[in-house]
Design a protein around this motif. Structure first.
Motif, PDB file in Angstrom:
ATOM      1  N   GLY A  53      -9.158   2.123  -5.729  1.00  0.00           N
ATOM      2  CA  GLY A  53      -9.869   3.016  -6.635  1.00  0.00           C
ATOM      3  C   GLY A  53      -9.659   4.476  -6.275  1.00  0.00           C
ATOM      4  N   MET A  54      -9.608   4.761  -4.979  1.00  0.00           N
ATOM      5  CA  MET A  54      -9.358   6.129  -4.535  1.00  0.00           C
ATOM      6  C   MET A  54      -7.952   6.566  -4.905  1.00  0.00           C
ATOM      7  SD  MET A  54      -8.002   8.492  -2.364  1.00  0.00           S
ATOM      8  CE  MET A  54      -7.124   7.380  -1.260  1.00  0.00           C
ATOM      9  N   PHE A  55      -6.978   5.680  -4.688  1.00  0.00           N
ATOM     10  CA  PHE A  55      -5.598   6.015  -5.036  1.00  0.00           C
ATOM     11  C   PHE A  55      -5.465   6.242  -6.543  1.00  0.00           C
ATOM     12  CE2 PHE A  55      -4.489   3.227  -1.185  1.00  0.00           C
ATOM     13  CZ  PHE A  55      -4.503   4.322  -0.336  1.00  0.00           C
ATOM     14  N   ALA A  56      -6.148   5.424  -7.328  1.00  0.00           N
ATOM     15  CA  ALA A  56      -6.113   5.589  -8.785  1.00  0.00           C
ATOM     16  C   ALA A  56      -6.712   6.930  -9.186  1.00  0.00           C
ATOM     17  CB  ALA A  56      -6.870   4.446  -9.464  1.00  0.00           C
ATOM     18  N   SER A  57      -7.824   7.314  -8.539  1.00  0.00           N
ATOM     19  CA  SER A  57      -8.457   8.595  -8.835  1.00  0.00           C
ATOM     20  C   SER A  57      -7.529   9.755  -8.489  1.00  0.00           C
ATOM     21  CB  SER A  57      -9.770   8.708  -8.058  1.00  0.00           C
ATOM     22  OG  SER A  57     -10.464   9.885  -8.393  1.00  0.00           O
ATOM     23  N   ALA A  58      -6.808   9.626  -7.386  1.00  0.00           N
ATOM     24  CA  ALA A  58      -5.856  10.672  -6.995  1.00  0.00           C
ATOM     25  C   ALA A  58      -4.742  10.806  -8.031  1.00  0.00           C
ATOM     26  CB  ALA A  58      -5.263  10.349  -5.622  1.00  0.00           C
ATOM     27  N   LEU A  59      -4.293   9.671  -8.571  1.00  0.00           N
ATOM     28  CA  LEU A  59      -3.262   9.714  -9.617  1.00  0.00           C
ATOM     29  C   LEU A  59      -3.815  10.339 -10.890  1.00  0.00           C
ATOM     30  CD1 LEU A  59      -1.647   6.194  -9.056  1.00  0.00           C
ATOM     31  CD2 LEU A  59      -0.661   8.423  -8.493  1.00  0.00           C
ATOM     32  N   HIS A  60      -5.079  10.038 -11.213  1.00  0.00           N
ATOM     33  CA  HIS A  60      -5.710  10.660 -12.380  1.00  0.00           C
ATOM     34  C   HIS A  60      -5.741  12.180 -12.229  1.00  0.00           C
ATOM     35  CE1 HIS A  60      -8.166   6.758 -13.318  1.00  0.00           C
ATOM     36  NE2 HIS A  60      -6.887   6.652 -13.615  1.00  0.00           N
ATOM     37  N   ALA A  61      -5.984  12.634 -10.998  1.00  0.00           N
ATOM     38  CA  ALA A  61      -6.108  14.072 -10.750  1.00  0.00           C
ATOM     39  C   ALA A  61      -4.805  14.810 -11.017  1.00  0.00           C
ATOM     40  CB  ALA A  61      -6.556  14.319  -9.316  1.00  0.00           C
ATOM     41  N   CYS A  76      -3.440  -5.314  -6.422  1.00  0.00           N
ATOM     42  CA  CYS A  76      -3.651  -4.112  -7.223  1.00  0.00           C
ATOM     43  C   CYS A  76      -3.795  -2.888  -6.321  1.00  0.00           C
ATOM     44  CB  CYS A  76      -4.895  -4.274  -8.098  1.00  0.00           C
ATOM     45  SG  CYS A  76      -5.288  -2.847  -9.126  1.00  0.00           S
ATOM     46  N   GLY A  77      -4.605  -2.997  -5.272  1.00  0.00           N
ATOM     47  CA  GLY A  77      -4.783  -1.893  -4.338  1.00  0.00           C
ATOM     48  C   GLY A  77      -3.491  -1.523  -3.641  1.00  0.00           C
ATOM     49  N   PHE A  78      -2.691  -2.540  -3.285  1.00  0.00           N
ATOM     50  CA  PHE A  78      -1.415  -2.271  -2.632  1.00  0.00           C
ATOM     51  C   PHE A  78      -0.469  -1.556  -3.585  1.00  0.00           C
ATOM     52  CE2 PHE A  78       2.876  -3.663  -1.199  1.00  0.00           C
ATOM     53  CZ  PHE A  78       2.861  -3.047   0.049  1.00  0.00           C
ATOM     54  N   GLY A  79      -0.483  -1.982  -4.864  1.00  0.00           N
ATOM     55  CA  GLY A  79       0.353  -1.312  -5.864  1.00  0.00           C
ATOM     56  C   GLY A  79      -0.052   0.141  -6.047  1.00  0.00           C
ATOM     57  N   MET A  80      -1.365   0.389  -6.083  1.00  0.00           N
ATOM     58  CA  MET A  80      -1.859   1.765  -6.194  1.00  0.00           C
ATOM     59  C   MET A  80      -1.398   2.598  -5.002  1.00  0.00           C
ATOM     60  SD  MET A  80      -3.739   2.141  -8.985  1.00  0.00           S
ATOM     61  CE  MET A  80      -4.774   1.186 -10.117  1.00  0.00           C
ATOM     62  N   PHE A  81      -1.434   1.997  -3.818  1.00  0.00           N
ATOM     63  CA  PHE A  81      -1.018   2.701  -2.608  1.00  0.00           C
ATOM     64  C   PHE A  81       0.450   3.095  -2.679  1.00  0.00           C
ATOM     65  CE2 PHE A  81       1.167   2.119   1.510  1.00  0.00           C
ATOM     66  CZ  PHE A  81       0.698   3.252   2.160  1.00  0.00           C
ATOM     67  N   LEU A  82       1.302   2.188  -3.145  1.00  0.00           N
ATOM     68  CA  LEU A  82       2.738   2.482  -3.218  1.00  0.00           C
ATOM     69  C   LEU A  82       3.011   3.647  -4.168  1.00  0.00           C
ATOM     70  CD1 LEU A  82       4.289  -1.112  -3.333  1.00  0.00           C
ATOM     71  CD2 LEU A  82       4.169   0.458  -1.383  1.00  0.00           C
ATOM     72  N   VAL A  83       2.352   3.650  -5.322  1.00  0.00           N
ATOM     73  CA  VAL A  83       2.552   4.730  -6.286  1.00  0.00           C
ATOM     74  C   VAL A  83       1.983   6.035  -5.731  1.00  0.00           C
ATOM     75  CG1 VAL A  83       2.046   5.548  -8.616  1.00  0.00           C
ATOM     76  CG2 VAL A  83       2.512   3.131  -8.224  1.00  0.00           C
ATOM     77  N   PHE A  84       0.791   5.939  -5.112  1.00  0.00           N
ATOM     78  CA  PHE A  84       0.147   7.100  -4.511  1.00  0.00           C
ATOM     79  C   PHE A  84       1.044   7.713  -3.439  1.00  0.00           C
ATOM     80  CE2 PHE A  84      -2.362   8.527  -0.822  1.00  0.00           C
ATOM     81  CZ  PHE A  84      -3.072   9.572  -1.378  1.00  0.00           C
ATOM     82  N   ARG A  85       1.599   6.877  -2.588  1.00  0.00           N
ATOM     83  CA  ARG A  85       2.445   7.375  -1.499  1.00  0.00           C
ATOM     84  C   ARG A  85       3.708   8.040  -2.048  1.00  0.00           C
ATOM     85  NH1 ARG A  85       4.620   3.831   3.685  1.00  0.00           N
ATOM     86  NH2 ARG A  85       5.590   5.580   4.799  1.00  0.00           N
ATOM     87  N   ARG A  86       4.267   7.449  -3.106  1.00  0.00           N
ATOM     88  CA  ARG A  86       5.470   8.024  -3.724  1.00  0.00           C
ATOM     89  C   ARG A  86       5.193   9.420  -4.290  1.00  0.00           C
ATOM     90  NH1 ARG A  86       7.160   5.093  -8.959  1.00  0.00           N
ATOM     91  NH2 ARG A  86       5.563   6.535  -9.746  1.00  0.00           N
ATOM     92  N   ASN A  87       3.962   9.624  -4.790  1.00  0.00           N
ATOM     93  CA  ASN A  87       3.620  10.891  -5.427  1.00  0.00           C
ATOM     94  C   ASN A  87       3.079  11.942  -4.465  1.00  0.00           C
ATOM     95  OD1 ASN A  87       3.606  10.777  -8.670  1.00  0.00           O
ATOM     96  ND2 ASN A  87       3.211   8.744  -7.848  1.00  0.00           N
TER      97      ASN A  87
END
Length: 213
Positions: free
Chosen positions: A145-153, A200-211
């Motif tokens: 959820g935190m990673f998703a929020s960071a992507l939203h930002a 799902c959380g792991f997927g969010m982490f991978l995208v978050f880390r890439r960005n």
């Protein structure tokens, strides 16, 4: 007028995927309840006993994600990459510790929760076991959820939506395999609901880390 129209279009474009993501998160446990419904009232009650508690637990990290979204979006607007990386790292650490703390609390109360919820004697054991297994993936849900929020930002609401849709689809498939094919019943629903948020959380982490690297 044209500037207002463009702003409105941007708002809709960003908000609709985020709304869909929230709906998918809410539907996750409803899917479990619906799919075990064929097994009888006891199975349905075992899954639904902890529904409101799960919602309560997942609402606690929401304040953290809102705070991160606010501060990170401001840094993004200023174009301050260094500040964005600092905030992202801080959010990662806070969500990890919060997720671990909530996981420990939920695992600790799982034997007593059905009694507190005044569940019938015959469903307390499966209801407790279901909540225990589902809580194992709580740390992944919180950090995801935190990673998703960071992507939203940083104006990426589409990717978290896609990841959540994929996780929900996986949950349905795993529910079918575990509940019906493997004949695991309520525990099959628990395993599916633990695996899906973890991936799902792991997927969010991978995208978050890439960005953020």
């Amino acid at each position: 007028m044209s500037e207002t129209r463009e702003t409105f279009k941007a708002l809709i474009k960003l908000s609709l995927p985020a709304i869909m993501q929230q709906l998918m998160g809410t539907l996750l446990q409803y899917v479990d309840t619906a799919m075990v419904g064929h097994l009888g009232e006891a199975a349905t009650a075992s899954v639904s006993t902890s529904t409101t508690v799960n919602w309560l637990v997942h609402s606690i990290p929401y304040g953290l994600t809102v705070g991160l979204l606010s501060t990170l979006s401001q840094a993004c607007g200023r174009g301050d990459r260094d500040e964005m990386k600092k905030l992202a790292a801080m959010g990662s650490r806070l969500s990890l510790w919060l997720g671990l703390a909530l996981t420990a609390v939920c695992l600790g109360i799982s034997p007593f929760l059905p009694t507190w919820m005044q569940a019938a004697e015959e469903i307390r054991q499966p209801a407790s076991a279901y909540f225990f297994v589902v809580s194992l993936s709580l740390v992944f849900s919180v950090t995801g959820g935190m990673f998703a929020s960071a992507l939203h930002a940083v104006k990426d609401t589409r990717t978290p939506m896609i990841i959540n849709l994929s996780a929900n689809a996986l949950n349905v498939v795993l529910n079918y395999l575990f509940i019906y094919r493997a004949s695991l019943g309520v525990m099959g629903a628990a395993y599916a609901t633990a695996v899906s948020p973890a991936l799902c959380g792991f997927g969010m982490f991978l995208v978050f880390r890439r960005n953020t690297t």
